[in-house]
Design a protein around this motif. Structure first.
Motif, PDB file in Angstrom:
ATOM      1  N   GLY B  19       0.818  -1.211   0.000  1.00  0.00           N
ATOM      2  CA  GLY B  19       0.000   0.000   0.000  1.00  0.00           C
ATOM      3  C   GLY B  19       0.847   1.255   0.000  1.00  0.00           C
ATOM      4  N   GLU B  40       2.174  -9.575  -1.003  1.00  0.00           N
ATOM      5  CA  GLU B  40       0.897  -8.881  -0.897  1.00  0.00           C
ATOM      6  C   GLU B  40      -0.228  -9.907  -0.780  1.00  0.00           C
ATOM      7  N   TRP B  85     -12.382  -0.210   6.878  1.00  0.00           N
ATOM      8  CA  TRP B  85     -12.711  -0.307   5.462  1.00  0.00           C
ATOM      9  C   TRP B  85     -11.413  -0.031   4.718  1.00  0.00           C
ATOM     10  N   LYS B  88      -7.523  -5.034   0.295  1.00  0.00           N
ATOM     11  CA  LYS B  88      -6.625  -6.180   0.195  1.00  0.00           C
ATOM     12  C   LYS B  88      -6.352  -6.384  -1.287  1.00  0.00           C
ATOM     13  N   GLY B  92      -2.773  -1.725  -1.973  1.00  0.00           N
ATOM     14  CA  GLY B  92      -3.401  -1.499  -0.672  1.00  0.00           C
ATOM     15  C   GLY B  92      -4.488  -0.438  -0.755  1.00  0.00           C
ATOM     16  N   TRP B  97      -8.285   5.180  -1.846  1.00  0.00           N
ATOM     17  CA  TRP B  97      -8.225   6.413  -1.060  1.00  0.00           C
ATOM     18  C   TRP B  97      -8.763   7.566  -1.915  1.00  0.00           C
ATOM     19  N   GLY B  99      -7.383  10.677  -2.022  1.00  0.00           N
ATOM     20  CA  GLY B  99      -6.304  11.471  -2.607  1.00  0.00           C
ATOM     21  C   GLY B  99      -5.924  12.736  -1.847  1.00  0.00           C
ATOM     22  N   LEU B 500       0.004  11.091   2.820  1.00  0.00           N
ATOM     23  CA  LEU B 500       1.186  11.842   2.393  1.00  0.00           C
ATOM     24  C   LEU B 500       2.331  11.638   3.399  1.00  0.00           C
TER      25      LEU B 500
HETATM   26  C1  LIG Z   1     -12.220   4.968   1.417  1.00  0.00           C
HETATM   27  C2  LIG Z   1     -10.894   5.510   1.849  1.00  0.00           C
HETATM   28  C3  LIG Z   1     -10.532   6.812   1.553  1.00  0.00           C
HETATM   29  C4  LIG Z   1      -9.306   7.320   1.970  1.00  0.00           C
HETATM   30  N1  LIG Z   1      -8.960   8.591   1.623  1.00  0.00           N
HETATM   31  C5  LIG Z   1      -7.768   9.089   2.014  1.00  0.00           C
HETATM   32  C6  LIG Z   1      -7.356  10.400   1.651  1.00  0.00           C
HETATM   33  O1  LIG Z   1      -8.055  11.112   0.930  1.00  0.00           O
HETATM   34  N2  LIG Z   1      -6.172  10.855   2.101  1.00  0.00           N
HETATM   35  C7  LIG Z   1      -5.357  10.105   2.878  1.00  0.00           C
HETATM   36  O2  LIG Z   1      -4.306  10.582   3.268  1.00  0.00           O
HETATM   37  N3  LIG Z   1      -5.712   8.849   3.210  1.00  0.00           N
HETATM   38  C8  LIG Z   1      -6.893   8.330   2.795  1.00  0.00           C
HETATM   39  N4  LIG Z   1      -7.238   7.051   3.146  1.00  0.00           N
HETATM   40  C9  LIG Z   1      -6.317   6.290   3.994  1.00  0.00           C
HETATM   41  C10 LIG Z   1      -5.221   5.628   3.214  1.00  0.00           C
HETATM   42  O3  LIG Z   1      -5.748   4.775   2.245  1.00  0.00           O
HETATM   43  C11 LIG Z   1      -4.363   4.851   4.170  1.00  0.00           C
HETATM   44  O4  LIG Z   1      -3.951   5.711   5.197  1.00  0.00           O
HETATM   45  C12 LIG Z   1      -3.095   4.298   3.550  1.00  0.00           C
HETATM   46  O5  LIG Z   1      -3.366   3.617   2.367  1.00  0.00           O
HETATM   47  C13 LIG Z   1      -2.459   3.374   4.564  1.00  0.00           C
HETATM   48  O6  LIG Z   1      -1.263   2.903   4.074  1.00  0.00           O
HETATM   49  P1  LIG Z   1      -0.624   1.596   4.673  1.00  0.00           P
HETATM   50  O7  LIG Z   1       0.627   1.371   3.916  1.00  0.00           O
HETATM   51  O8  LIG Z   1      -0.569   1.746   6.149  1.00  0.00           O
HETATM   52  O9  LIG Z   1      -1.677   0.437   4.392  1.00  0.00           O
HETATM   53  P2  LIG Z   1      -2.462  -0.008   3.086  1.00  0.00           P
HETATM   54  O10 LIG Z   1      -2.368   1.006   2.025  1.00  0.00           O
HETATM   55  O11 LIG Z   1      -3.816  -0.419   3.519  1.00  0.00           O
HETATM   56  O12 LIG Z   1      -1.669  -1.289   2.600  1.00  0.00           O
HETATM   57  C14 LIG Z   1      -1.571  -2.449   3.379  1.00  0.00           C
HETATM   58  C15 LIG Z   1      -1.392  -3.642   2.454  1.00  0.00           C
HETATM   59  O13 LIG Z   1      -0.878  -4.723   3.183  1.00  0.00           O
HETATM   60  C16 LIG Z   1      -1.499  -5.904   2.782  1.00  0.00           C
HETATM   61  N5  LIG Z   1      -1.391  -6.874   3.879  1.00  0.00           N
HETATM   62  C17 LIG Z   1      -1.938  -6.799   5.107  1.00  0.00           C
HETATM   63  N6  LIG Z   1      -1.630  -7.881   5.836  1.00  0.00           N
HETATM   64  C18 LIG Z   1      -0.852  -8.657   5.052  1.00  0.00           C
HETATM   65  C19 LIG Z   1      -0.208  -9.911   5.257  1.00  0.00           C
HETATM   66  N7  LIG Z   1      -0.316 -10.570   6.399  1.00  0.00           N
HETATM   67  N8  LIG Z   1       0.516 -10.419   4.226  1.00  0.00           N
HETATM   68  C20 LIG Z   1       0.630  -9.755   3.048  1.00  0.00           C
HETATM   69  N9  LIG Z   1       0.032  -8.557   2.817  1.00  0.00           N
HETATM   70  C21 LIG Z   1      -0.694  -8.020   3.807  1.00  0.00           C
HETATM   71  C22 LIG Z   1      -2.918  -5.473   2.495  1.00  0.00           C
HETATM   72  O14 LIG Z   1      -3.565  -6.403   1.637  1.00  0.00           O
HETATM   73  C23 LIG Z   1      -2.693  -4.117   1.843  1.00  0.00           C
HETATM   74  O15 LIG Z   1      -2.558  -4.242   0.454  1.00  0.00           O
HETATM   75  C24 LIG Z   1      -8.440   6.517   2.719  1.00  0.00           C
HETATM   76  C25 LIG Z   1      -8.793   5.212   3.007  1.00  0.00           C
HETATM   77  C26 LIG Z   1      -9.992   4.698   2.583  1.00  0.00           C
HETATM   78  C27 LIG Z   1     -10.325   3.307   2.922  1.00  0.00           C
END
Ligand SMILES: Cc1cc2nc3c(=O)[nH]c(=O)nc-3n(C[C@H](O)[C@H](O)[C@H](O)COP(=O)(O)OP(=O)(O)OC[C@H]3O[C@@H](n4cnc5c(N)ncnc54)[C@H](O)[C@@H]3O)c2cc1C
Ligand code: SF4
Lengths: 190, 522
Positions: B19, B40, B85, B88, B92, B97, B99, B500
C-alpha cells in the motif's frame, strides 16, 4: 457482504408468462387481493397487473405481508410494490433451500398478524394506517425476523438500479466519460 | 522486467504489504538497486478492472478476512466484523483512497509538549520534527503529483464543493479550496487527468489518482530489483538464534506455506494487520511477540476523530458527480483549547452513492425519517470531519479468539472514544451543520463514523525504547533488521489525512535502510 450483494443483483428478473397476463386473467387465477397486491396460487402481482412474481416456497399471503413490511421499514411513496417485492424476493429463494429460515419468516409474519389482531385489525395487511403498522414493527424491532428483513433491505432495496433512478443517483459514469462534461459543476441556485 | 528471486535468497529485503507505505518503499529501494520481494495478501487489480458500483467494488477490493471488534464504539455494534474499510490488493488502500494529501503541522509532531498530559491519553512527542521531514514531504508531493504544490493547478470544484465554499464564506472561514489532491488536474507522469467520474473510492478507472498499484509498483518492477508476489498472505516473521529476523512464512496463492528468507523485513500491512503479524510471531525468545519489549505492540490504536454531516436542500446538488473529496476547509485544523478540546480537525467534502448511503447514514435506522433522508439524496451535500484523536493504551489490536481461514488468530480491534474525541466531534458536527444551515439546508444529518479508513499508531515511533516500538526511522528498537513502514508508526495522529506522511516516511526510510545496508549495520 458478498453473498448479500450477489443476492441483491439477482433480484430483478423478468417473471415470464405471468407478467404478460391481463388483469382479467390474473384475477381469474387469484385467490385474494391484499392491499394493493393480487395474491394467487404461487404468485403475487401488482393490482394493475403490470408485474407479477412467482414464488418458490413462501405462501402468497406471507410474501404479501413481507412486501408491506418492507415498505413500512423504508417507506418511499414514489416507488411501486414491484420494487419492494424484488427487494424481498431473495428471502423466498432462501426459504426454498432452508426450512429453518422459512419457519422463522412464517413465525415472524404470524407475530405481526397477532399484534394486529390485538389492535382490533384482521391482519397486518388489514392495518390501515402506517403509524399503527410502525408501532407493531417497533414492538418486534430487536427480533431476528425484523433484523433479517431490515438488514436484507439495506442491500436488497437500495442496491437496485431502479431505486437509484427513483432517488436521482446516476450510477456508473466511466463509460459515459465521467461527469466532466455532464454537469459536475452545474449548480445554479446557490 | 520482473525479478524472480529465490525463496532461499537471504540477501533480499522483504516488504509485507504494497500500500502507501510498502508500495512506496518497494519502489524507492528498487530504484537504489536494492533487491526486494514484496508480499501482498491481495490480488492485482488495475484501472481497467475497477468497478463503478459500490458493493461489487467492495467485493473486489476490500479486506474481508476475519476480524473482530470490542469496545463502546458504534462500529462494534453495527459492523462487528468490519472494523476497518481498507483494501486487500496490490496497492493497498491507495487503490480507493480519496487522494487528500496534507502535511502534518509542526506542533502535531510535539503533541505531548503542546497539549500537555491529558488524563487517559498516552500522548508522546514524535522522535522526528516537521523540519526534518520537509525535504521528504517535497519528494512525496512531487512523486504523487499533489495539486497546489510543484506548480500543479488545483482541481475544478464540483457541486458539492460549491455548496461547501458558499457555506464557508458565510461562516467566515478563510481557508477553503479544492484541496491538495494526489489527483491529476492535468496529464502527468503517464497518467490521465481527472474526468470527474465520482468513483474515487472504487479505484480510479482513469488512473488520474496516484496509487502505488499503477505508479510506484510498475516503476519498481521495471528496475529488475523488485518482485511483487500477490495473493501471498504473510502468517509470521521468523528470527535466528541471534534474535535477528531471517525471513517470513507466507501462504501462497495455492495455499502452500512458504518461507522467504530475508536480510531485513519491513512490515507494512496497515495498522491492524502489522501488529497482528508481530503478535502472531511470538517465539520462546520473544514470548510477547516480536519487537514488543515495551509492551506497546498493538496499543495506542488511532482511527482519527471522524463523522460526516450530510444536508438536504430545496434544490438538487448531485454531490456524487465528480471527485469524492472535492474540497477542504482547514480553519478548524488549528490547536485552540478554547474550543473545549486539544488538537484540530479538517472539513472535507465527501459523497457516497445510494448503496453506501443506505448502509452508513444511520446504521440500523429505519422508518419514515430514514426513508425521507434517502428521498432527499439528489438534493444532498456532504462533508467528512477528520481530526486528531487521542492515543489510548487500551485502544488496541490484540489476537482474537476467532481464527482466520488459515487458522491464525484474527485481529481484534478494541476502541473507545476519549472525552477529547467526543468534544471535538460535537464541535465539528455543530460547525458542519451550521455551515449547511447558512446556505439554506432544510435538513442536516450528523452521521456517525464509518468503519475506520485511517488506521494508525499501533507500532509507534518513540525516542525511548520503553515508550514505543520503533525509532524515528521506523526501525524496531529491539530488532535492528525489522522495520515498520506504514501508518502504524505514527506516534500521534495529527488532524490531517495520513497518506502523504506515510509516503514521506517511506521515502526517508528507504534512504536509511540503504545507508544501514552499505554500512553493514544490517
Ligand atoms: C475509502 C478511503 C478513503 C481514503 N482517503 C484518504 C485520503 O483522501 N487521504 C489520505 O491521506 N488517506 C486516505 N485514506 C487512507 C489511506 O488509504 C491509508 O492511510 C493508507 O493507504 C495506509 O497505508 P498503509 O501502507 O498503512 O496500508 P495499506 O495502504 O492499507 O496497505 C496495506 C497492504 O498490506 C497488505 N497486507 C496486510 N496484511 C498482510 C499480510 N499478512 N501479508 C501480506 N500482505 C498483507 C494489504 O492487503 C494491503 O494491500 C483513505 C482510506 C480509505 C479506505
Ligand atoms: S473523480 Fe477523478 S480521481 Fe476520482 S475516480 Fe474519477 S477520474 Fe479518478
Amino acid at each position: 457482504m458478498k453473498a448479500e450483494n450477489e443476492q441483491a443483483l439477482n433480484f430483478i428478473k423478468p417473471h415470464t408468462g405471468l407478467a404478460k397476463m391481463t388483469r382479467r386473467e390474473l384475477l381469474k387465477r387469484s385467490a385474494a387481493i391484499g392491499g394493493s397486491l393480487i395474491v394467487g396460487t404461487g404468485f403475487i402481482a401488482g393490482s394493475s397487473a403490470s408485474w407479477a412474481m412467482e414464488l418458490k416456497s413462501l405462501s402468497p399471503d406471507t410474501m404479501a405481508t413481507l412486501v408491506q413490511m418492507a415498505r413500512d421499514i423504508y417507506p418511499h411513496d414514489s416507488m411501486g410494490d414491484e420494487i419492494y417485492a424484488a427487494a424481498v424476493k431473495g428471502h423466498d429463494d432462501k426459504a426454498a433451500e432452508d426450512a429453518d429460515f422459512k419457519a422463522m419468516l412464517e413465525a415472524g409474519v404470524e407475530s405481526l398478524n397477532a399484534a394486529a389482531k390485538q389492535m382490533g385489525h384482521a391482519s397486518y395487511l388489514d392495518t390501515g394506517w402506517e403509524a399503527e403498522r410502525t408501532e407493531i414493527l417497533k414492538s418486534i424491532e430487536s427480533d431476528t425476523f425484523f433484523q433479517t428483513m431490515r438488514g436484507g433491505l439495506v442491500v436488497g432495496l437500495y442496491n437496485q438500479e431502479a431505486v437509484w433512478a427513483a432517488l436521482g443517483y446516476e450510477g456508473s459514469s466511466y463509460e459515459k466519460g465521467g461527469y466532466l462534461n455532464r454537469g459536475f459543476d452545474d449548480i445554479k441556485w446557490l | 522486467m520482473t525479478a524472480p528471486f529465490d525463496v532461499n535468497d537471504d540477501s533480499v529485503v522483504v516488504i509485507i504489504g504494497t500500500g502507501a507505505g510498502g508500495g512506496t518503499l518497494a519502489n524507492e529501494l528498487a530504484q537504489k538497486g536494492i533487491d526486494v520481494v514484496a508480499l501482498e495478501a491481495g490480488g492485482r487489480h488495475l484501472p481497467k478492472d475497477y468497478i463503478n458500483n459500490e458493493w461489487p467494488s467492495f467485493s473486489q477490493l476490500a479486506w474481508t478476512d476475519m476480524r473482530t471488534t470490542s469496545g463502546s464504539w458504534r462500529v462494534a455494534k453495527d459492523f462487528p466484523n468490519l472494523p476497518a474499510w481498507i483494501v486487500k490488493a496490490v496497492g493497498g488502500s491507495t487503490v480507493h483512497w480519496a487522494g487528500a494529501s496534507l502535511r502534518l503541522q509542526d506542533h502535531e509532531f510535539r503533541a505531548l509538549s503542546t497539549y500537555g498530559a491529558l488524563e487517559g491519553a498516552n500522548l508522546l512527542d514524535w522522535p522526528v520534527t516537521l523540519a526534518e521531514l520537509e525535504p521528504y514531504y517535497d519528494k512525496a508531493e512531487k512523486k504523487m503529483g499533489v495539486t497546489r504544490t510543484n506548480g500543479i493547478p488545483g482541481l475544478p470544484g464540483n457541486n458539492n464543493f460549491k455548496v461547501m465554499k458558499a457555506g464557508a464564506d458565510k461562516m467566515g472561514y478563510k481557508e477553503c479550496h479544492t484541496g491538495r489532491m494526489a489527483i491529476n488536474s492535468e496529464p502527468r507522469d503517464d497518467r490521465a487527468s481527472c474526468q470527474q467520474l465520482g468513483f474515487c473510492f472504487q479505484g480510479c478507472k482513469m488512473g488520474a489518482k496516484w496509487s502505488t498499484a499503477y505508479s510506484d509498483i510498475p516503476k519498481g518492477e521495471a528496475t529488475g530489483h523488485l518482485e511483487v508476489r500477490e495473493n501471498s498472505l504473510v502468517l509470521k516473521i521468523e528470527h535466528n538464534a541471534d534474535g535477528k529476523v531471517d525471513g517470513v512464512v507466507y501462504q501462497d496463492k495455492d495455499g502452500n506455506q512458504v518461507k522467504q528468507k530475508a536480510r531485513a523485513v519491513c512490515v507494512a500491512g496497515n495498522s491492524i494487520e502489522s501488529p497482528r503479524m508481530l503478535l502472531n510471531s511470538a517465539s520462546s525468545m520473544f514470548p510477547d511477540g516480536l519487537a514488543n519489549s515495551s509492551g506497546q505492540v498493538g496499543k495506542n490504536y488511532m482511527r482519527h476523530m471522524t463523522g460526516s454531516v450530510y444536508a438536504a436542500f430545496e434544490k438538487p446538488v448531485h454531490m456524487y458527480r465528480g471527485t469524492t473529496m472535492a474540497g477542504i476547509i482547514t480553519d478548524e485544523g488549528r490547536h485552540d483549547p478554547s474550543r473545549g478540546f486539544v488538537g484540530g480537525y479538517e472539513m472535507e467534502t465527501l459523497s457516497i452513492g445510494i448503496p453506501f448511503m443506505a448502509a452508513f447514514l444511520n446504521p440500523g435506522g429505519w422508518g419514515r425519517e430514514f426513508a425521507s433522508a434517502m428521498d432527499n439524496y439528489q438534493n444532498m451535500a456532504g462533508m467528512w470531519l477528520v481530526g486528531e484523536d487521542m492515543p489510548q493504551e487500551s485502544n488496541a489490536i490484540t489476537l482474537s479468539e476467532e481464527k482466520d481461514h488459515t487458522g491464525m488468530p484474527a485481529a481484534n480491534v478494541h476502541f473507545d472514544d476519549h472525552p477529547n474525541d467526543i468534544a471535538m466531534r460535537n464541535h465539528a458536527y455543530k460547525q458542519g451543520m451550521a455551515l449547511y444551515d447558512s446556505v439554506g439546508a432544510t435538513q442536516t444529518y450528523p452521521t456517525p463514523p464509518y468503519p475506520s479508513t485511517h488506521n494508525l499508531g499501533t507500532l509507534r515511533m518513540s525516542e525511548k525504547a520503553s515508550d514505543g516500538v520503533v525509532n524515528g526511522f521506523g526501525q524496531s528498537h529491539d530488532i535492528n533488521n525489522l522495520f515498520v513502514s506504514d501508518g502504524s508508526q505514527f506516534t500521534t495522529g495529527g488532524a490531517e489525512n495520513p497518506t502523504l506522511t506515510i509516503v514521506t516516511l517511506a521515502i526517508r526510510q528507504a534512504d536509511y535502510i540503504a545507508k544501514q545496508m552499505s554500512e553493514k549495520s544490517i
